[in-house]
Write an enzyme that holds these catalytic residues in place. Structure first.
Site, PDB file in Angstrom:
ATOM      1  N   ASP A  95      39.760 -11.975  52.145  1.00 22.01           N
ATOM      2  CA  ASP A  95      40.214 -11.414  50.912  1.00 22.01           C
ATOM      3  C   ASP A  95      41.602 -11.147  51.029  1.00 22.01           C
ATOM      4  OD1 ASP A  95      40.063  -9.783  53.302  1.00 22.01           O
ATOM      5  OD2 ASP A  95      39.736  -7.890  52.002  1.00 22.01           O
TER       6      ASP A  95
ATOM      7  N   GLU B  60      43.526  -6.378  67.511  1.00 27.65           N
ATOM      8  CA  GLU B  60      44.159  -7.586  67.597  1.00 27.65           C
ATOM      9  C   GLU B  60      45.088  -7.412  69.013  1.00 27.65           C
ATOM     10  OE1 GLU B  60      44.228  -5.691  65.242  1.00 27.65           O
ATOM     11  OE2 GLU B  60      44.192  -6.863  63.328  1.00 27.65           O
TER      12      GLU B  60
HETATM   13  C1  UGA Z   1      40.338  -6.016  58.238  1.00 34.54           C
HETATM   14  C2  UGA Z   1      39.748  -5.938  59.763  1.00 34.54           C
HETATM   15  O1  UGA Z   1      38.495  -4.789  59.762  1.00 34.54           O
HETATM   16  C3  UGA Z   1      40.777  -5.529  60.830  1.00 34.54           C
HETATM   17  O2  UGA Z   1      39.767  -5.851  62.219  1.00 34.54           O
HETATM   18  C4  UGA Z   1      41.801  -6.416  60.615  1.00 34.54           C
HETATM   19  O3  UGA Z   1      42.727  -5.778  61.805  1.00 34.54           O
HETATM   20  C5  UGA Z   1      42.537  -6.105  59.449  1.00 34.54           C
HETATM   21  O4  UGA Z   1      41.934  -6.618  58.277  1.00 34.54           O
HETATM   22  C6  UGA Z   1      43.773  -6.970  59.348  1.00 34.54           C
HETATM   23  O5  UGA Z   1      44.057  -7.874  58.428  1.00 34.54           O
HETATM   24  O6  UGA Z   1      44.731  -6.549  60.097  1.00 34.54           O
HETATM   25  P1  UGA Z   1      39.969  -4.792  56.188  1.00 34.54           P
HETATM   26  O7  UGA Z   1      40.756  -5.459  55.183  1.00 34.54           O
HETATM   27  O8  UGA Z   1      40.029  -3.268  55.871  1.00 34.54           O
HETATM   28  O9  UGA Z   1      40.361  -4.704  57.639  1.00 34.54           O
HETATM   29  O10 UGA Z   1      38.251  -5.196  56.331  1.00 34.54           O
HETATM   30  P2  UGA Z   1      37.580  -6.434  55.422  1.00 34.54           P
HETATM   31  O11 UGA Z   1      38.549  -7.295  54.686  1.00 34.54           O
HETATM   32  O12 UGA Z   1      36.671  -5.741  54.558  1.00 34.54           O
HETATM   33  O13 UGA Z   1      36.921  -7.333  56.588  1.00 34.54           O
HETATM   34  C7  UGA Z   1      37.627  -8.136  57.421  1.00 34.54           C
HETATM   35  C8  UGA Z   1      36.866  -9.261  57.625  1.00 34.54           C
HETATM   36  O14 UGA Z   1      35.748  -9.195  57.945  1.00 34.54           O
HETATM   37  C9  UGA Z   1      36.533 -10.036  56.147  1.00 34.54           C
HETATM   38  O15 UGA Z   1      36.990 -11.523  56.223  1.00 34.54           O
HETATM   39  C10 UGA Z   1      35.048  -9.795  55.763  1.00 34.54           C
HETATM   40  O16 UGA Z   1      34.566 -10.743  54.741  1.00 34.54           O
HETATM   41  C11 UGA Z   1      34.524  -9.588  57.198  1.00 34.54           C
HETATM   42  N1  UGA Z   1      33.530  -8.686  57.266  1.00 34.54           N
HETATM   43  C12 UGA Z   1      33.536  -7.297  56.784  1.00 34.54           C
HETATM   44  C13 UGA Z   1      32.367  -9.218  57.727  1.00 34.54           C
HETATM   45  O17 UGA Z   1      32.134 -10.116  58.320  1.00 34.54           O
HETATM   46  N2  UGA Z   1      31.477  -8.005  57.748  1.00 34.54           N
HETATM   47  C14 UGA Z   1      31.525  -6.956  57.200  1.00 34.54           C
HETATM   48  O18 UGA Z   1      30.520  -6.131  57.393  1.00 34.54           O
HETATM   49  C15 UGA Z   1      32.763  -6.509  56.798  1.00 34.54           C
HETATM   50 MN    MN Z   2      40.430  -7.248  54.329  1.00 38.22          MN
END
Ligand code: UGA
Ligand code: MN
Length: 270
Positions: free
Chosen positions: A160, A214
């Site tokens: 995202d 990280e």
């Molecule tokens: C994310 C991560 O949770 C952190 O570990 C990371 O440090 C941070 O990004 C970062 O970029 O520094 P956030 O944006 O809040 O935080 O989380 P999401 O975008 O919802 O999820 C991160 C990734 O994991 C996405 O690619 C999402 O599709 C995936 N994800 C999320 C899963 O595979 N399963 C889930 O249940 C939720």
């Molecule tokens: Mn995210």
């Protein structure tokens, strides 16, 4: 006597296995026995292939939600502009979904489609610390250790975020590159394939403290602050944005169903 004890041990063993399968809803079993690599390779004529730079392995965890296709579509279009990549998409699921399967098949990219469900226990631990995509990134890392070719570099791109193409130029050819201090975000560093192979046990740990996912991983690679190679004009350029797609409201669906006994066509992919 010994025989009776052995029988008891056997029965307790079977009971424990059944209990584990019940608690994990079979996912432990699946994780061990089901090959979870869905699509191995796709060659595409329109790709830019360059022999003079390393292959970039881009790891993207992804999970089912209303904006998933939109987010992945946007990322796939960015990646089309980058030479020499292999996109490793890991679904947080027990099996690959049609949405991701179709999207990848139409992406015109080199890709590998994997899946690894977030196990309940690690999800609970990770959720408290805001870690997401942990199992999925680890799944990709183990695929990379088994299959990637040198020279290579690995970059973790969540589905995202918004990426400037230059970020992919920056990660190429460096052992490690970070655009921030060691307290980097997921999108702020890249790791060379050699380094991943030299530290064969390094992985993302759901048990890492909040905000330290990280740095916990980077430290397992034996890296200290002085080993980092700052990029992007000595960290003066922002090349990645931690964006989030707004969760759409579909409350009208319930109203339409109630008032008109009608729903949107469930067969149309969104
Ligand atoms: C994310 C991560 O949770 C952190 O570990 C990371 O440090 C941070 O990004 C970062 O970029 O520094 P956030 O944006 O809040 O935080 O989380 P999401 O975008 O919802 O999820 C991160 C990734 O994991 C996405 O690619 C999402 O599709 C995936 N994800 C999320 C899963 O595979 N399963 C889930 O249940 C939720
Ligand atoms: Mn995210």
């Amino acid at each position: 006597m010994i025989k009776r004890n052995l029988t008891r041990l056997f029965i307790v063993g079977i009971f424990l296995i059944c209990l584990t399968l019940f608690v994990t809803k079979g996912s432990l079993f699946c994780n061990i026995f089901v090959p979870n690599e869905y699509t191995k390779e796709r060659e595409c004529q329109t790709l830019h292939v360059r022999k003079d730079i390393p292959r970039i392995y881009i790891v993207t965890p992804t999970h089912t939600r209303l904006t998933q296709k939109a987010d992945l579509t946007r990322l796939s279009y960015t990646l089309r502009l980058v030479p020499n990549i292999r996109w490793i998409v890991v679904e947080d699921a027990d099996q690959p979904s049609d949405i991701v399967k179709n999207l990848l098949a139409n992406s015109e990219l080199h890709y590998t489609h994997l899946f690894a469900k977030t196990r309940t226990e690690s999800l609970k631990k990770a959720a408290r610390r805001n870690h997401r995509g942990v199992n999925q990134r680890n799944e990709a890392i183990s695929w990379i250790r088994r299959n990637a070719q040198h020279p290579g570099v690995v970059y973790f791109a969540d589905d995202d975020n918004t990426y400037a193409i230059r970020v992919f130029e920056e990660v190429v050819g460096w052992h490690t590159s970070f655009r921030r201090k060691i307290s980097t975000d997921m999108a702020g560093f890249a790791v060379s394939l050699h380094m991943l192979e030299d530290h064969a046990r390094a992985q993302f740990r759901a048990t890492a403290a909040s905000g330290y996912l990280e740095v916990d991983f980077i430290q397992q690679l034996g890296v200290t602050l002085s080993d980092l190679e700052p990029r992007a004009d000595d960290c003066t350029k922002v090349l990645v944005w931690h964006t989030k797609t707004e969760k759409p409201s579909i409350k009208n669906e319930a109203l339409i169903l109630k008032w008109y006994n009608y729903t949107s066509d469930p067969n149309i992919e969104v």
